[in-house]
Motif scaffolding. Structure first.
Motif, PDB file in Angstrom:
ATOM      1  N   SER A 114      -4.665 -88.996  83.743  1.00 26.89           N
ATOM      2  CA  SER A 114      -4.980 -89.927  82.609  1.00 26.89           C
ATOM      3  C   SER A 114      -4.434 -89.099  81.504  1.00 26.89           C
ATOM      4  CB  SER A 114      -6.306 -90.240  82.448  1.00 26.89           C
ATOM      5  OG  SER A 114      -6.883 -90.949  83.419  1.00 26.89           O
ATOM      6  N   ARG A 115      -4.258 -89.656  80.349  1.00 34.41           N
ATOM      7  CA  ARG A 115      -3.838 -89.313  79.040  1.00 34.41           C
ATOM      8  C   ARG A 115      -5.305 -89.059  78.129  1.00 34.41           C
ATOM      9  NH1 ARG A 115       0.228 -92.227  76.104  1.00 34.41           N
ATOM     10  NH2 ARG A 115       1.084 -90.193  75.329  1.00 34.41           N
ATOM     11  N   VAL A 116      -5.326 -87.943  77.543  1.00 34.89           N
ATOM     12  CA  VAL A 116      -6.331 -87.628  76.580  1.00 34.89           C
ATOM     13  C   VAL A 116      -6.034 -87.116  75.234  1.00 34.89           C
ATOM     14  CG1 VAL A 116      -8.466 -85.887  76.324  1.00 34.89           C
ATOM     15  CG2 VAL A 116      -7.812 -86.856  78.676  1.00 34.89           C
ATOM     16  N   LEU A 117      -6.438 -87.522  74.151  1.00 35.65           N
ATOM     17  CA  LEU A 117      -6.025 -87.211  72.979  1.00 35.65           C
ATOM     18  C   LEU A 117      -7.318 -86.488  72.176  1.00 35.65           C
ATOM     19  CD1 LEU A 117      -3.997 -87.581  70.475  1.00 35.65           C
ATOM     20  CD2 LEU A 117      -5.384 -89.743  69.983  1.00 35.65           C
ATOM     21  N   ASP A 118      -6.936 -85.193  71.477  1.00 32.15           N
ATOM     22  CA  ASP A 118      -7.736 -84.556  70.657  1.00 32.15           C
ATOM     23  C   ASP A 118      -7.341 -84.633  69.287  1.00 32.15           C
ATOM     24  OD1 ASP A 118      -9.745 -82.768  69.546  1.00 32.15           O
ATOM     25  OD2 ASP A 118      -8.585 -81.056  70.421  1.00 32.15           O
ATOM     26  N   LEU A 186      -9.116 -91.501  76.701  1.00 29.23           N
ATOM     27  CA  LEU A 186     -10.192 -90.780  76.065  1.00 29.23           C
ATOM     28  C   LEU A 186      -9.745 -90.110  74.968  1.00 29.23           C
ATOM     29  CD1 LEU A 186     -13.036 -89.307  76.453  1.00 29.23           C
ATOM     30  CD2 LEU A 186     -11.975 -87.417  77.443  1.00 29.23           C
ATOM     31  N   ILE A 187     -10.508 -90.363  73.878  1.00 29.94           N
ATOM     32  CA  ILE A 187     -10.048 -89.621  72.509  1.00 29.94           C
ATOM     33  C   ILE A 187     -11.288 -88.764  72.225  1.00 29.94           C
ATOM     34  CG2 ILE A 187      -9.579 -90.029  70.257  1.00 29.94           C
ATOM     35  CD1 ILE A 187      -8.242 -92.746  70.990  1.00 29.94           C
ATOM     36  N   VAL A 188     -11.324 -87.601  71.832  1.00 23.61           N
ATOM     37  CA  VAL A 188     -12.312 -86.924  71.310  1.00 23.61           C
ATOM     38  C   VAL A 188     -11.801 -86.265  69.763  1.00 23.61           C
ATOM     39  CG1 VAL A 188     -12.952 -86.085  73.512  1.00 23.61           C
ATOM     40  CG2 VAL A 188     -11.207 -84.887  72.472  1.00 23.61           C
ATOM     41  N   ALA A 189     -12.721 -85.784  69.019  1.00 26.93           N
ATOM     42  CA  ALA A 189     -12.611 -85.271  67.917  1.00 26.93           C
ATOM     43  C   ALA A 189     -13.615 -84.508  67.314  1.00 26.93           C
ATOM     44  CB  ALA A 189     -12.022 -86.342  66.912  1.00 26.93           C
ATOM     45  N   ASN A 190     -13.632 -83.456  66.566  1.00 28.40           N
ATOM     46  CA  ASN A 190     -14.477 -82.699  65.940  1.00 28.40           C
ATOM     47  C   ASN A 190     -13.975 -82.690  64.500  1.00 28.40           C
ATOM     48  OD1 ASN A 190     -16.611 -81.118  64.843  1.00 28.40           O
ATOM     49  ND2 ASN A 190     -15.647 -79.200  65.636  1.00 28.40           N
ATOM     50  N   PRO A 191     -14.018 -83.756  63.715  1.00 29.76           N
ATOM     51  CA  PRO A 191     -13.118 -83.877  62.387  1.00 29.76           C
ATOM     52  C   PRO A 191     -14.036 -83.163  61.321  1.00 29.76           C
ATOM     53  CG  PRO A 191     -14.368 -86.016  62.644  1.00 29.76           C
ATOM     54  CD  PRO A 191     -14.778 -85.057  63.967  1.00 29.76           C
ATOM     55  N   PRO A 192     -13.618 -82.908  60.032  1.00 28.14           N
ATOM     56  CA  PRO A 192     -14.130 -82.698  59.140  1.00 28.14           C
ATOM     57  C   PRO A 192     -15.348 -83.665  58.705  1.00 28.14           C
ATOM     58  CG  PRO A 192     -12.115 -83.111  58.265  1.00 28.14           C
ATOM     59  CD  PRO A 192     -12.226 -83.407  59.678  1.00 28.14           C
ATOM     60  N   TYR A 193     -16.595 -83.241  58.414  1.00 28.80           N
ATOM     61  CA  TYR A 193     -17.705 -83.949  58.289  1.00 28.80           C
ATOM     62  C   TYR A 193     -18.528 -83.790  57.245  1.00 28.80           C
ATOM     63  CZ  TYR A 193     -19.994 -81.546  62.057  1.00 28.80           C
ATOM     64  OH  TYR A 193     -20.260 -80.505  63.068  1.00 28.80           O
ATOM     65  N   ILE A 194     -18.437 -82.727  56.760  1.00 30.17           N
ATOM     66  CA  ILE A 194     -19.647 -82.235  55.538  1.00 30.17           C
ATOM     67  C   ILE A 194     -19.019 -82.937  54.203  1.00 30.17           C
ATOM     68  CG2 ILE A 194     -20.407 -80.356  54.410  1.00 30.17           C
ATOM     69  CD1 ILE A 194     -19.887 -78.577  56.902  1.00 30.17           C
ATOM     70  N   VAL A 195     -20.302 -83.488  53.552  1.00 32.28           N
ATOM     71  CA  VAL A 195     -19.950 -84.142  52.344  1.00 32.28           C
ATOM     72  C   VAL A 195     -19.471 -83.293  51.345  1.00 32.28           C
ATOM     73  CG1 VAL A 195     -21.362 -85.320  50.541  1.00 32.28           C
ATOM     74  CG2 VAL A 195     -21.953 -85.523  53.099  1.00 32.28           C
ATOM     75  N   ALA A 196     -18.408 -83.707  50.318  1.00 31.21           N
ATOM     76  CA  ALA A 196     -17.959 -82.873  49.352  1.00 31.21           C
ATOM     77  C   ALA A 196     -19.089 -82.180  48.752  1.00 31.21           C
ATOM     78  CB  ALA A 196     -17.283 -83.826  48.432  1.00 31.21           C
ATOM     79  N   LEU A 235      -6.983 -96.403  71.987  1.00 31.18           N
ATOM     80  CA  LEU A 235      -7.765 -96.108  73.025  1.00 31.18           C
ATOM     81  C   LEU A 235      -7.650 -97.114  74.174  1.00 31.18           C
ATOM     82  CD1 LEU A 235     -10.029 -94.203  74.040  1.00 31.18           C
ATOM     83  CD2 LEU A 235     -11.793 -95.801  72.859  1.00 31.18           C
ATOM     84  N   MET A 236      -7.515 -96.978  75.507  1.00 29.99           N
ATOM     85  CA  MET A 236      -7.312 -97.912  76.503  1.00 29.99           C
ATOM     86  C   MET A 236      -8.683 -98.714  76.191  1.00 29.99           C
ATOM     87  SD  MET A 236      -5.267 -95.800  79.346  1.00 29.99           S
ATOM     88  CE  MET A 236      -5.915 -96.637  80.567  1.00 29.99           C
ATOM     89  N   VAL A 237      -8.541 -99.878  76.985  1.00 29.39           N
ATOM     90  CA  VAL A 237      -9.858-100.714  77.421  1.00 29.39           C
ATOM     91  C   VAL A 237     -10.558-100.089  78.377  1.00 29.39           C
ATOM     92  CG1 VAL A 237     -10.642-102.922  78.345  1.00 29.39           C
ATOM     93  CG2 VAL A 237      -8.774-102.944  76.526  1.00 29.39           C
ATOM     94  N   GLY A 238     -11.748 -99.795  78.079  1.00 30.82           N
ATOM     95  CA  GLY A 238     -12.782 -99.064  78.951  1.00 30.82           C
ATOM     96  C   GLY A 238     -12.797 -97.673  78.550  1.00 30.82           C
ATOM     97  N   GLY A 239     -11.958 -97.229  77.839  1.00 34.30           N
ATOM     98  CA  GLY A 239     -11.918 -95.597  77.574  1.00 34.30           C
ATOM     99  C   GLY A 239     -12.934 -95.071  76.549  1.00 34.30           C
ATOM    100  N   TRP A 240     -13.579 -94.113  76.605  1.00 32.49           N
ATOM    101  CA  TRP A 240     -14.553 -93.443  75.701  1.00 32.49           C
ATOM    102  C   TRP A 240     -13.783 -92.738  74.470  1.00 32.49           C
ATOM    103  CZ3 TRP A 240     -19.665 -93.646  75.753  1.00 32.49           C
ATOM    104  CH2 TRP A 240     -20.318 -94.075  77.039  1.00 32.49           C
ATOM    105  N   LEU A 241     -14.521 -93.030  73.337  1.00 36.67           N
ATOM    106  CA  LEU A 241     -14.046 -92.429  72.199  1.00 36.67           C
ATOM    107  C   LEU A 241     -15.489 -91.471  71.742  1.00 36.67           C
ATOM    108  CD1 LEU A 241     -12.942 -91.498  69.273  1.00 36.67           C
ATOM    109  CD2 LEU A 241     -13.975 -93.728  68.556  1.00 36.67           C
ATOM    110  N   LEU A 242     -15.213 -90.128  71.703  1.00 32.61           N
ATOM    111  CA  LEU A 242     -16.357 -89.100  71.430  1.00 32.61           C
ATOM    112  C   LEU A 242     -16.054 -88.431  70.351  1.00 32.61           C
ATOM    113  CD1 LEU A 242     -16.753 -87.735  75.134  1.00 32.61           C
ATOM    114  CD2 LEU A 242     -18.308 -89.390  74.052  1.00 32.61           C
TER     115      LEU A 242
END
Ligand code: GLN
Length: 287
Positions: A114-118, A186-196, A235-242
Motif C-alpha cells: 500500500s501507499r502511505v503518506l507522511d 494511510l496518511i499520517v502527520a505531526n504538523p506544527p500545532y502550537i498556538v502563535a 485518502l483512499m476510501v476506508g483509509g485512516w488519517l492519523l
C-alpha cells in the motif's frame, strides 16, 4: 552564570564528578567528544583528557549550558529504536510521537504494497520508522523545507537497509506537489500545532527548534485543518488519517474530522495519559 571549563589532565571520572549537567547528558557529551562507547567510558574512567579532548568537551558542555538541546549537540536522537540524525533544520523527534507510528502500524489493515503518506516529515522519523517496520509499503514523505529533506534523505539512506523500500521524498507545501487524483491508503502527520505566541515556544529545547515546525503562526489548528481538508482528495476510501496534536486539541481535531464525514473518529492517549493522536476513516463519500 560562569560557564564550566574542563582542563587537560582531568580524568574521565573526575570530569563526570565536576560536570554541572545531569549524569546522562555528561556521558553523552563525553562519548561524543572522545568518540567512545558507553562501555569504553566506564572501563577507561581513569583515562586523562589531552588538551584537544578537554577543549572539545568544554565546547560541547558550554553549548549545553547555554541551553542548546543535547540532540542537536550530538547530532542524533533515537526514535522507535532507530538512530536519527537531527540538525537545527528539523524538530527533534519526541517519544510521544512513537504513538503515531504504533497506531499507523496497528490500525491500518493495510494490504501489502500500500501507499502511505507522511506530511511535514522533518527528519523523516515517522515515515522511516513505518517503512522500517513494513518494508513492503510505499512511503512518500513531504516537507516544505529543502534543508529538512536533506536530513530525511540522510536518515532514509542510513536507516532503511538496502533491499527495503527507498523512501520517496518530495518538497511540498502539504499536499501541493501531489497529482490531484493521487491517493494513499494511510496518511499520517505531526504538523506544527502550537498556538502563535504560546509561552512554550520561548522555553527549553523549543527555543532552538525550527519555529515553523512548531507553530502554524496562527490558532494552532490551521495545518491540521489543511491536512483534514486535503484528505478528501488524497485518502483512499476506508483509509485512516492519523494526526498528532497538542495536549488540549483532541476535541477540536475530532470536530474537524466529524465535520468532513470521517468515521470511527477517535483519539488515543500517549504514555503521559494525554490525548495526543486523533484520527478517522475516510468514508465512501466525504460531505
Ligand atoms: N510536541 C512538540 C512540543 O510541544 C510540538 C511538536 C509539533 O508542533 N508538532 O514540544
Amino acid at each position: 552564570m560562569p560557564l564550566t571549563r574542563i582542563e587537560a589532565g582531568c580524568d574521565i571520572a573526575a570530569v563526570q564528578r565536576s560536570s554541572p549537567l545531569e549524569a546522562l547528558e555528561t556521558r553523552m557529551l563525553l562519548m561524543h567528544a572522545l568518540d567512545l562507547t558507553r562501555v569504553q567510558l566506564i572501563t577507561q574512567s581513569e583515562r586523562k583528557l589531552n588538551a584537544g579532548e578537554a577543549q572539545r568537551f568544554t565546547t560541547l558542555l558550554q553549548r549545553r549550558e547555554a541551553g542548546e538541546p543535547i540532540a542537536y549537540i550530538v547530532g542524533q536522537r533515537e526514535f522507535f529504536g532507530l538512530p536519527f540524525r537531527v540538525t537545527k533544520d528539523v524538530l527533534i523527534p519526541r517519544p510521544e510521537t512513537e504513538l503515531l507510528v504504533e497506531l499507523a502500524l496497528q490500525l491500518q489493515r493495510t494490504p501489502l504494497n500500500s501507499r502511505v503518506l507522511d506530511l511535514g516529515t522533518g527528519s523523516g522519523a515517522i515515515a522511516i520508522a513505518i517503512a522500517h517496520s513494513r518494508a513492503d509499503l510505499q512511503v512518500s514523505a513531504l516537507d516544505v523545507s529543502p534543508a529538512a529533506l536533506d536530513v530525511a534523505q540522510h536518515n532514509a539512506a542510513h536507516i532503511l537497509s538496502i533491499g527495503g523500500n527507498a523512501l520517496r521524498l518530495l518538497q511540498s507545501d502539504w499536499y501541493d506537489v501531489l497529482q490531484a487524483d493521487e491517493q494513499f491508503a494511510l496518511i499520517v502527520a505531526n504538523p506544527p500545532y502550537i498556538v502563535a505566541g504560546d509561552a512554550h515556544l520561548g522555553q527549553g529545547d523549543l527555543r532552538f527548534e525550527p519555529i515553523s515546525a512548531l507553530t502554524d503562526h496562527a490558532d494552532g489548528l490551521s495545518a491540521l485543518r489543511t491536512i483534514v481538508d486535503g484528505a478528501a482528495s488524497h485518502l483512499m476510501v476506508g483509509g485512516w488519517l492519523l494526526m498528532e496534536h497538542g495536549f488540549d486539541q483532541a476535541a477540536a481535531v475530532r470536530a474537524l474530522l466529524v465535520a468532513q464525514g470521517f468515521q470511527q473518529v477517535q483519539s488515543w492517549q500517549d504514555l503521559a495519559g494525554i490525548e495526543r493522536v486523533t484520527g478517522g476513516i475516510r468514508p465512501l463519500k466525504i460531505i
